[in-house]
Design a protein around this motif. Structure first.
Motif, short mmCIF file in Angstrom:
data_model
loop_
_atom_site.label_atom_id
_atom_site.label_comp_id
_atom_site.label_asym_id
_atom_site.label_seq_id
_atom_site.Cartn_x
_atom_site.Cartn_y
_atom_site.Cartn_z
N LEU A 1 -92.74 -55.65 42.64
CA LEU A 1 -91.36 -56.10 42.47
C LEU A 1 -90.72 -56.43 43.81
N ARG A 2 -91.03 -55.62 44.83
CA ARG A 2 -90.47 -55.90 46.16
C ARG A 2 -90.89 -57.27 46.65
N GLU A 3 -92.17 -57.58 46.46
CA GLU A 3 -92.66 -58.89 46.91
C GLU A 3 -92.10 -60.02 46.05
N ALA A 4 -91.91 -59.77 44.78
CA ALA A 4 -91.32 -60.80 43.91
C ALA A 4 -89.89 -61.11 44.34
N ARG B 1 -79.32 -61.94 51.00
CA ARG B 1 -78.91 -60.56 51.28
C ARG B 1 -78.85 -59.74 49.99
N ASP B 2 -78.37 -60.33 48.90
CA ASP B 2 -78.30 -59.60 47.62
C ASP B 2 -79.70 -59.19 47.16
N LEU B 3 -80.66 -60.11 47.28
CA LEU B 3 -82.02 -59.79 46.86
C LEU B 3 -82.64 -58.74 47.77
N TRP C 1 -85.19 -50.66 45.19
CA TRP C 1 -86.45 -50.44 44.47
C TRP C 1 -87.45 -49.68 45.35
N GLN C 2 -87.50 -50.01 46.64
CA GLN C 2 -88.41 -49.32 47.55
C GLN C 2 -88.12 -47.82 47.57
#
Length: 517
Positions: free
Chosen positions: A314-317, A291-293, A300-301
């Motif tokens: 970054l979203r995918e990472a 949940r934190d990630l 970021w989105q």
């Protein structure tokens, strides 16, 4: 009355392993071939009347079955059922003439032309087990549903109560889910086949319990606990927890149930629900990193376009980082189901006990919660996190009991509580970013695109943290000065207004309803 729990196999590739498990113990049982044909009129008259009619070949025998509309809650199916041996698959409702009461229901349909609408073809391994003092029929089914040229797999364990207490059936289901990747399923074979036809089977589900101030506190809390557990169980088997929104919504529902369990401790003098409280706490905290990630990815989105940066890398990472290597034998949905079924069984076996009126109980407990809310500076990370959890606990508790009070113009408290939690959430997200982002991207050069994006996100959240930290004291002051909490002379009345205000903020203009979601 048929009473059974359907447990969906979450990882069909483990079917043979499940059959060999000591709790199922069905591998050595010779499978019986089942072929069921479900009938209805062309205009769906039986379905509209809440009547399910099938003729099924069970090995060499044909058996006709009628089931009437019943109820489904948390994977527990309860409905009237009649079975009659027949000679062939030809549809004929007249074979049930031996039961006058049933024929009264079937009479309007005796002369209708019935046609096949769907089929099920599966293998069944079946044997009777004993659990506590109950006799339970365990059936392991593997095959498929066929309708409208489409197929849907069948891989499930059915537990039917032959004799004994429902609490024992639920406890066995809990034990199975704790040990195997199984999860209760609200959808029957007929319901799943009807979905392939684009039809919906009418099913009665429990409504949110109505609570009144004069209710016995123990009885009311028991009803709320059961409804909350059943509501979560209902759609659990088909949730995709890799989807951020699904996990977030599930954690909200579990958190609200945990708040209710803590609030109900005064009606559990022997602390029988302690094991469930602890089990739900362990499950909840195991999902925290994901949940934190997800929260960081959402931030970021939303901000990447402001910096003319692509959001996807970054979203995918972050999304990849939330994926841990999971053993399918230990599915988090199954483990949660085990705790919820254990709670259901325990509440039936040992209902909450408290002779106070619900209003008196709620006011006393809310007053204690209020007295323990003490201001903490955001820089005191651990203590501040505990304060945030206490505020969430207050909010989630009020969702369960706020309908006890009628509408008054005291919405300020609800607004201030939400504003306070929003500010605390922003501060917490920045603290999480400081903790997680450097660990996740320590190997990334600050000059790389991914490292640069992570740095931008960390800087953005830090700026918001500083701003909200400066404002937090003012948010707290407004929260404490809200009209509902400002009446020191009549604290219980003030607390009543607190809950009432919260109800107004959720459902203007204070409509009664379900506050569990």
């Amino acid at each position: 009355m048929e009473r059974e729990i359907k447990l969906e196999v979450l990882h069909p590739e483990l079917w043979e392993e499940i059959l060999h498990h000591p709790l199922v113990d069905s591998a050595a049982i010779a499978p019986k071939e089942m072929h069921a044909i479900y009938y209805d009129s062309a205009d769906g008259a039986l379905r509209a009347a809440g009547i399910a009619y099938r003729v099924r070949k069970e090995g060499r025998d044909w058996v006709a079955t009628v089931k009437l509309a019943g109820s489904v809650d948390g994977g527990l199916h309860q409905r009237p059922e009649w079975n009659q041996p027949v000679r062939s698959k030809k549809p004929d409702l007249g074979v049930f003439a031996v039961d006058e009461a049933l024929m009264t229901v079937l009479a309007p349909h005796l002369h209708r032309a019935l046609v096949p609408v769907m089929e099920t073809v599966f293998q069944r391994r079946e044997h009777e087990v004993r659990h506590q003092d109950a006799r339970i029929l365990l059936a392991a089914d593997w095959g498929e549903i066929r309708a409208a040229g489409q197929q849907r797999p069948i891989h499930e364990i059915e537990l039917e109560l032959v004799d004994g207490e429902l609490a024992d059936l639920l406890q066995l289901a809990s034990t199975l889910c704790a040990s195997l990747p199984l999860c209760p399923d609200d959808a029957s074979k007929l319901a799943r086949g009807s979905a392939l036809l684009g039809k919906e089977i009418p099913v009665a589900r429990s409504k949110a319990p109505t609570i009144r101030g004069r209710d016995n506190a123990g009885d009311a809390l028991g009803r709320l606990l059961l409804y909350s557990a059943q509501s979560i169980l209902g759609g659990l088997a088909w949730l995709q927890l890799d989807e951020c929104d699904a996990l977030h919504q599930l954690r909200k529902e579990v958190r609200a149930l945990r708040a209710l369990l803590r609030f109900s401790k005064g009606a559990d003098p022997e602390d029988r629900l302690r094991g469930v409280r602890n089990g739900l706490a362990v499950w909840f905290h195991e999902q925290s990193l994901q949940r934190d990630l997800d929260a960081l990815a959402e931030h970021w989105q939303s901000i990447a376009p402001r910096f003319s940066l692509p959001a996807t890398p970054l979203r995918e990472a972050l999304h990849d980082a939330r994926k841990t290597t999971r053993d399918p034998r230990v599915d988090s949905r199954a483990r949660l189901a085990a705790e919820l079924l254990a709670l259901w069984s325990q509440v039936l076996r040992n209902p909450p006990q408290n002779k106070q009126s619900l209003r008196s109980y709620v006011e006393e407990r809310l007053q204690r919660m209020d007295e323990h809310l003490l201001f903490v500076e955001p820089e005191q990370t651990a203590q501040f996190h505990r304060l945030r959890i206490a505020l969430k606990n207050l909010r989630d508790t009020l969702r369960h009991v706020s309908e006890l009070w009628p509408n008054k113009d005291t919405k300020a408290f609800g607004r201030q509580l939400h504003a306070l939690l929003d500010a605390a959430g922003i501060i917490r997200d920045a603290q999480v970013a400081h903790q997680d982002l450097p660990q996740l991207f320590h190997a990334e050069s600050r000059h790389s695109a991914l490292g640069f994006s992570a740095g931008i996100l960390l800087g953005y959240l830090e700026a918001r943290r500083e701003r909200e930290s400066k404002r937090f004291g003012k948010h707290w002051e407004r929260f404490r000065q809200a009209p509902a909490l400002g009446i020191e002379a009549k604290r219980p009345t003030a607390i009543s207004a607190v809950a009432e205000a919260f109800a107004c903020s959720l459902h203007p203009p204070c409509q009664q309803g379900n506050f569990l979601g």
